[in-house]
Design a protein around this motif. Structure first.
Motif, short mmCIF file in Angstrom:
data_model
loop_
_atom_site.label_atom_id
_atom_site.label_comp_id
_atom_site.label_asym_id
_atom_site.label_seq_id
_atom_site.Cartn_x
_atom_site.Cartn_y
_atom_site.Cartn_z
N ASN A 55 36.30 30.83 31.76
CA ASN A 55 35.70 30.59 33.07
C ASN A 55 36.66 31.02 34.17
O ASN A 55 37.76 31.50 33.89
N THR A 56 36.24 30.82 35.41
CA THR A 56 37.05 31.28 36.54
C THR A 56 38.36 30.52 36.68
O THR A 56 39.32 31.04 37.25
N ILE A 59 41.14 32.46 35.20
CA ILE A 59 41.63 33.56 36.03
C ILE A 59 42.67 33.03 37.02
O ILE A 59 43.77 33.60 37.17
N THR A 75 40.61 38.57 46.93
CA THR A 75 39.54 38.79 45.95
C THR A 75 38.22 39.09 46.64
O THR A 75 38.02 38.69 47.80
N GLN A 79 33.83 33.02 44.11
CA GLN A 79 33.93 31.95 43.10
C GLN A 79 35.39 31.55 42.86
O GLN A 79 35.66 30.46 42.35
N LEU A 80 36.32 32.44 43.17
CA LEU A 80 37.73 32.17 42.90
C LEU A 80 38.34 31.38 44.05
O LEU A 80 38.96 31.93 44.95
N ASN A 104 35.34 42.44 40.68
CA ASN A 104 34.42 42.44 39.56
C ASN A 104 34.13 43.88 39.15
O ASN A 104 34.28 44.81 39.94
N VAL A 137 37.43 41.60 36.66
CA VAL A 137 36.65 40.68 35.84
C VAL A 137 35.48 41.45 35.23
O VAL A 137 34.71 42.09 35.95
N PHE A 196 29.88 35.00 33.41
CA PHE A 196 30.60 34.66 34.62
C PHE A 196 30.00 33.41 35.24
O PHE A 196 29.07 33.48 36.04
N THR A 198 31.11 29.75 37.17
CA THR A 198 32.14 28.96 37.79
C THR A 198 32.02 27.50 37.34
O THR A 198 30.95 26.91 37.47
#
Length: 200
Positions: A55-56, A59, A75, A79-80, A104, A137, A196, A198
């Motif tokens: 999952n995120t 990362i 980014t 989501q990050l 992405n 990603v 993908f 979150t």
């Protein structure tokens, strides 16, 4: 009519006849039993890094652990959380000090370890080339076997800009000695995720 217009008109009037593209059935038949393993092997060979994630959060933890000396993260993925999200209206010159960029990818190619990026993914075209470290990603299901399959995917799609990127920038022009990060990112990390999502 200006000289420029005359030249362009002459070029336009003297173009060769259109020809059908060659049949690439034999080449397109090249497939891999495990596209992820092939993609990983090739990208690693050419200087990239492949990291499987769930999952995120993975990362965020990986970037902060492995790029701990860097502080200027950016980014295109909202989501990050914890990283600055890129404003696509920024002047590209303001990105000169970006150390880690996380974007992405639409898909990856098992044959050569490349990923396909367009304006939709990178927002500002200079981003994947001006950063110190590029992180991408990629969903595991978005891997294709070869470039023929890749071109079939993008051939009918409308986009203003697109690029295949495989590994960090490199050159062997000087005495055939391979140098990574010669004119772009010093490293390229591809985070491969099953889906993908979150975490809540």
């Amino acid at each position: 009519m200006s000289s420029r217009e005359k030249i362009l008109a002459a070029v336009k009037n003297n173009q060769p006849a259109l020809q059908l593209l060659p049949e690439l059935t034999a080449l397109a038949a090249i497939t891999y039993e495990n596209k992820f393993l092939q993609f990983s092997a090739v990208l690693t060979t050419i200087g990239g890094t492949v990291v499987e994630i769930k999952n995120t959060n993975d990362i965020i933890e990986y970037v902060k652990t492995n790029f701990s000396g860097n502080r200027n993260y950016i980014t295109t993925l909202p989501q990050l959380q914890g990283f600055k999200t890129l404003d696509e209206n920024l002047n590209p010159h303001t990105l000169e000090n970006i150390e880690v960029a996380i974007v992405n990818a639409q898909f990856g190619v098992a044959e050569n370890g490349s990923v396909w990026l367009t304006d939709d993914e990178i927002k500002i075209r200079a981003l994947p080339f001006i950063c110190e470290h590029l992180a991408v990603v990629l969903q595991k299901n978005d891997l294709v076997n070869n470039m023929q399959e890749a071109y079939n995917l993008i051939g009918e799609t409308q986009y203003d800009f697109g690029v295949f990127i495989a590994g960090p920038s490199k050159t062997a022009d000087i005495e055939q000695s391979l140098v990574l990060g010669a004119h772009g990112p010093k490293t390229m990390t591809v985070f491969v995720i099953q889906q993908f999502i979150t975490p809540q």
